[in-house]
Design a protein around this motif. Structure first.
Motif, PDB file in Angstrom:
ATOM      1  N   GLY A 102      49.050  43.976  42.181  1.00 17.88           N
ATOM      2  CA  GLY A 102      49.010  43.439  41.028  1.00 17.88           C
ATOM      3  C   GLY A 102      47.828  42.974  40.160  1.00 17.88           C
ATOM      4  O   GLY A 102      47.856  42.379  39.149  1.00 17.88           O
ATOM      5  N   CYS A 127      46.461  38.175  44.695  1.00 17.69           N
ATOM      6  CA  CYS A 127      47.398  39.018  43.774  1.00 17.69           C
ATOM      7  C   CYS A 127      47.938  38.595  42.603  1.00 17.69           C
ATOM      8  O   CYS A 127      47.761  37.372  42.442  1.00 17.69           O
ATOM      9  N   GLY A 128      47.890  39.548  41.713  1.00 15.08           N
ATOM     10  CA  GLY A 128      48.119  39.199  40.312  1.00 15.08           C
ATOM     11  C   GLY A 128      46.986  38.519  39.483  1.00 15.08           C
ATOM     12  O   GLY A 128      47.295  38.264  38.593  1.00 15.08           O
ATOM     13  N   LYS A 130      43.947  38.603  37.098  1.00 15.75           N
ATOM     14  CA  LYS A 130      43.250  39.635  36.197  1.00 15.75           C
ATOM     15  C   LYS A 130      41.879  39.122  35.730  1.00 15.75           C
ATOM     16  O   LYS A 130      41.449  38.225  35.530  1.00 15.75           O
ATOM     17  N   ASN A 146      47.060  34.997  40.708  1.00 14.81           N
ATOM     18  CA  ASN A 146      47.292  34.936  39.171  1.00 14.81           C
ATOM     19  C   ASN A 146      46.292  34.407  38.269  1.00 14.81           C
ATOM     20  O   ASN A 146      46.705  34.024  37.133  1.00 14.81           O
TER      21      ASN A 146
END
Length: 211
Positions: A102, A127-128, A130, A146
């Motif tokens: 992710g 994970c996740g 950006k 995240n």
């Protein structure tokens, strides 16, 4: 073959579920995506751009991992699970990095030229997360799950939250295979809120104590 062997050993070191290098080679989509990317990147550098994109799209359909053929990737990259990982055209990734599912290494708009991040050596991106924009993430940095990172991350630091804030980790010098913790990171926003709440309570007590 040397790079492939290094990558398989890196997966073994970082994934407790990995039983053998043969299993990793045959069954791990992150390994397959890297093999595809080496071919795509060679084609891209030799200006066979259509074939490079065709190969990268085939890899995306087979693995769930999208790596632009223009991206530069160092040695021993581990993409654990890998599904949903997106790596943009001008991204640069150093050696011994660990990326979970992710993750997006992308741009922020329609800029031209360098528009994706440069990731240093021994960086973990949980994970996740950006990471968006043409800035650097320093060696040994950690991006928490995240997190949305929009500006530079120093060496030996952890970025947490949306938008991400920096938590400095002084004196870290652990071997890459020993440091894959995604959860034991402090949230500076929560710490500040807790401090403010404590200050408000103290002021309220002072007001109550006044005659």
């Amino acid at each position: 073959m040397t790079r492939l062997g290094e990558t398989l050993r890196a997966y073994q070191a970082r994934d407790p579920a990995a039983r053998s290098r043969l299993e990793i080679f045959l069954l791990y989509p992150g390994v397959h995506a890297l093999i595809f990317h080496r071919v795509s990147h060679w084609l891209w550098r030799h200006r066979l751009r259509f074939l490079a994109r065709l190969n990268s799209q085939l890899a995306r359909h087979c693995t769930g991992i999208e790596i632009h053929p223009g991206a530069t990737i160092g040695r021993r990259l581990v993409m654990d699970h890998g599904m949903g990982v997106v790596i943009g055209e001008t991204t640069e990734i150093g050696d011994d990095c660990l990326i979970y599912h992710g993750v997006t290494l992308g741009g922020t708009g329609k800029e031209t030229g360098k528009r994706h991040p440069t990731i240093g050596n021994n960086v973990m991106i949980a994970c996740g997360a950006k990471v968006l924009g043409p800035f650097s993430v320093g060696d040994n940095a950690r991006i928490a799950a995240n997190a949305v990172v929009l500006s530079e991350v120093p060496e030996d630091a952890t970025a947490v939250g949306i938008p991400a804030q920096i938590v400095k980790i002084a004196g870290r010098a652990t071997h890459y295979a020993d440091e894959v913790d995604q959860t034991s990171v402090k949230n500076p926003t929560l710490e500040k809120l807790a401090a403010l709440a404590g200050r408000v309570e103290a002021l309220e007590r002072q007001l109550e104590e006044k005659p």
